[in-house]
Scaffold this motif. Structure first.
Motif, PDB file in Angstrom:
ATOM      1  N   ARG A   1      30.960 -33.871  29.712  1.00 30.03           N
ATOM      2  CA  ARG A   1      31.112 -35.153  30.393  1.00 30.03           C
ATOM      3  C   ARG A   1      32.576 -35.550  30.451  1.00 30.03           C
ATOM      4  O   ARG A   1      33.084 -35.975  31.485  1.00 30.03           O
ATOM      5  CB  ARG A   1      30.304 -36.233  29.676  1.00 30.03           C
ATOM      6  CG  ARG A   1      30.406 -37.581  30.352  1.00 30.03           C
ATOM      7  CD  ARG A   1      29.727 -38.696  29.612  1.00 30.03           C
ATOM      8  NE  ARG A   1      28.541 -38.284  28.901  1.00 30.03           N
ATOM      9  CZ  ARG A   1      28.015 -38.951  27.906  1.00 30.03           C
ATOM     10  NH1 ARG A   1      28.556 -40.064  27.471  1.00 30.03           N
ATOM     11  NH2 ARG A   1      26.928 -38.529  27.297  1.00 30.03           N
ATOM     12  N   ALA A   2      33.270 -35.391  29.334  1.00 29.59           N
ATOM     13  CA  ALA A   2      34.685 -35.780  29.274  1.00 29.59           C
ATOM     14  C   ALA A   2      35.526 -34.988  30.265  1.00 29.59           C
ATOM     15  O   ALA A   2      36.325 -35.561  31.006  1.00 29.59           O
ATOM     16  CB  ALA A   2      35.218 -35.595  27.852  1.00 29.59           C
ATOM     17  N   VAL A   3      35.348 -33.664  30.318  1.00 36.01           N
ATOM     18  CA  VAL A   3      36.177 -32.881  31.237  1.00 36.01           C
ATOM     19  C   VAL A   3      35.801 -33.143  32.697  1.00 36.01           C
ATOM     20  O   VAL A   3      36.671 -33.139  33.570  1.00 36.01           O
ATOM     21  CB  VAL A   3      36.159 -31.366  30.919  1.00 36.01           C
ATOM     22  CG1 VAL A   3      36.756 -31.082  29.566  1.00 36.01           C
ATOM     23  CG2 VAL A   3      34.784 -30.769  31.050  1.00 36.01           C
ATOM     24  N   LEU A   4      34.527 -33.399  32.977  1.00 34.27           N
ATOM     25  CA  LEU A   4      34.134 -33.715  34.358  1.00 34.27           C
ATOM     26  C   LEU A   4      34.716 -35.058  34.802  1.00 34.27           C
ATOM     27  O   LEU A   4      35.172 -35.196  35.932  1.00 34.27           O
ATOM     28  CB  LEU A   4      32.611 -33.711  34.508  1.00 34.27           C
ATOM     29  CG  LEU A   4      31.949 -32.338  34.458  1.00 34.27           C
ATOM     30  CD1 LEU A   4      30.435 -32.475  34.519  1.00 34.27           C
ATOM     31  CD2 LEU A   4      32.450 -31.441  35.571  1.00 34.27           C
ATOM     32  N   VAL A   5      34.706 -36.040  33.926  1.00 35.56           N
ATOM     33  CA  VAL A   5      35.299 -37.338  34.259  1.00 35.56           C
ATOM     34  C   VAL A   5      36.800 -37.178  34.495  1.00 35.56           C
ATOM     35  O   VAL A   5      37.345 -37.695  35.467  1.00 35.56           O
ATOM     36  CB  VAL A   5      35.013 -38.387  33.160  1.00 35.56           C
ATOM     37  CG1 VAL A   5      35.866 -39.633  33.352  1.00 35.56           C
ATOM     38  CG2 VAL A   5      33.534 -38.756  33.169  1.00 35.56           C
ATOM     39  N   LEU A   6      37.463 -36.450  33.611  1.00 31.17           N
ATOM     40  CA  LEU A   6      38.912 -36.252  33.781  1.00 31.17           C
ATOM     41  C   LEU A   6      39.224 -35.461  35.046  1.00 31.17           C
ATOM     42  O   LEU A   6      40.192 -35.764  35.755  1.00 31.17           O
ATOM     43  CB  LEU A   6      39.494 -35.528  32.561  1.00 31.17           C
ATOM     44  CG  LEU A   6      39.566 -36.342  31.287  1.00 31.17           C
ATOM     45  CD1 LEU A   6      40.005 -35.457  30.124  1.00 31.17           C
ATOM     46  CD2 LEU A   6      40.516 -37.515  31.444  1.00 31.17           C
ATOM     47  N   ARG A   7      38.416 -34.457  35.352  1.00 35.78           N
ATOM     48  CA  ARG A   7      38.700 -33.612  36.516  1.00 35.78           C
ATOM     49  C   ARG A   7      38.374 -34.313  37.828  1.00 35.78           C
ATOM     50  O   ARG A   7      39.166 -34.302  38.760  1.00 35.78           O
ATOM     51  CB  ARG A   7      37.902 -32.302  36.409  1.00 35.78           C
ATOM     52  CG  ARG A   7      38.091 -31.375  37.592  1.00 35.78           C
ATOM     53  CD  ARG A   7      39.524 -30.870  37.669  1.00 35.78           C
ATOM     54  NE  ARG A   7      39.746 -30.097  38.862  1.00 35.78           N
ATOM     55  CZ  ARG A   7      40.342 -30.568  39.955  1.00 35.78           C
ATOM     56  NH1 ARG A   7      40.786 -31.796  39.989  1.00 35.78           N
ATOM     57  NH2 ARG A   7      40.510 -29.807  41.011  1.00 35.78           N
ATOM     58  N   PHE A   8      37.203 -34.917  37.928  1.00 37.29           N
ATOM     59  CA  PHE A   8      36.757 -35.415  39.220  1.00 37.29           C
ATOM     60  C   PHE A   8      36.908 -36.918  39.396  1.00 37.29           C
ATOM     61  O   PHE A   8      36.945 -37.392  40.527  1.00 37.29           O
ATOM     62  CB  PHE A   8      35.306 -34.984  39.474  1.00 37.29           C
ATOM     63  CG  PHE A   8      35.182 -33.491  39.533  1.00 37.29           C
ATOM     64  CD1 PHE A   8      35.670 -32.780  40.615  1.00 37.29           C
ATOM     65  CD2 PHE A   8      34.621 -32.778  38.488  1.00 37.29           C
ATOM     66  CE1 PHE A   8      35.591 -31.397  40.676  1.00 37.29           C
ATOM     67  CE2 PHE A   8      34.532 -31.400  38.529  1.00 37.29           C
ATOM     68  CZ  PHE A   8      35.019 -30.704  39.622  1.00 37.29           C
TER      69      PHE A   8
END
Length: 167
Positions: free
Chosen positions: A113-120
């Motif tokens: 969740r954290a990397v998806l929020v940061l990426r997108f």
């Protein structure tokens, strides 16, 4: 903190308050926990403000929020969440889409969740995410790939109707 630093910190918070709350909401899945995350992160940023380099304030705050969020998730793994009222949205379509995406994000493991929020949401590159989280780029790429695969699979599932039967 010196008066000049105090003014700079206040200006920073006023300019980025909405962005910080939205980021925290996407990470936490609800406004109350998101507001607590922002408050705790800003308290820590306030203490470190004199040491933060000019231009690095946003990145430092983002990293602080991510660390606090991930630490909190480790503590909460054993907790059981209860039902909560959804936040109001502007239109039914926007509300349904927001609720669907929020639910899908909420079901992901916290690191994905954290990397998806940061990426997108934050539109950071993989190297920027790696720097922000302190995790290797390869790990970031695999977390993004796995998270997106789970989201795609869940979005492709037909909705349940009636007593849970497929049409």
């Amino acid at each position: 903190m010196r008066r000049r630093d105090e003014a700079a910190f206040r200006s920073f918070v006023e300019e980025r308050q909405t962005m910080l709350r939205r980021r925290a909401y996407l990470l936490c899945g609800n406004w109350a926990d998101g507001d607590e995350l922002v408050q705790e992160a800003l308290a820590r940023v306030y203490v470190a403000w004199p040491r933060i380099g000019t231009g690095a304030e946003t990145a430092y705050t983002r990293r602080t929020m991510m660390n606090l969020y991930l630490n909190d998730q480790r503590k909460r793994r054993r907790e059981v969440l209860t039902d909560e009222a959804p936040e109001p949205a502007t239109t039914d379509h926007d509300r349904e889409l927001a609720m669907t995406l929020t639910e899908l994000l909420r079901d992901l493991p916290e690191k994905q969740r954290a990397v998806l929020v940061l990426r997108f949401w934050e539109d950071l590159t993989v190297p920027q995410i790696a720097e922000c989280t302190g995790v290797a780029e390869g790990t970031i790429k695999s977390q993004i790939s796995r998270g997106l695969a789970v989201l795609r699979d869940r979005l492709a599932e037909p909705p349940l109707t009636g007593a849970g039967a497929f049409p």
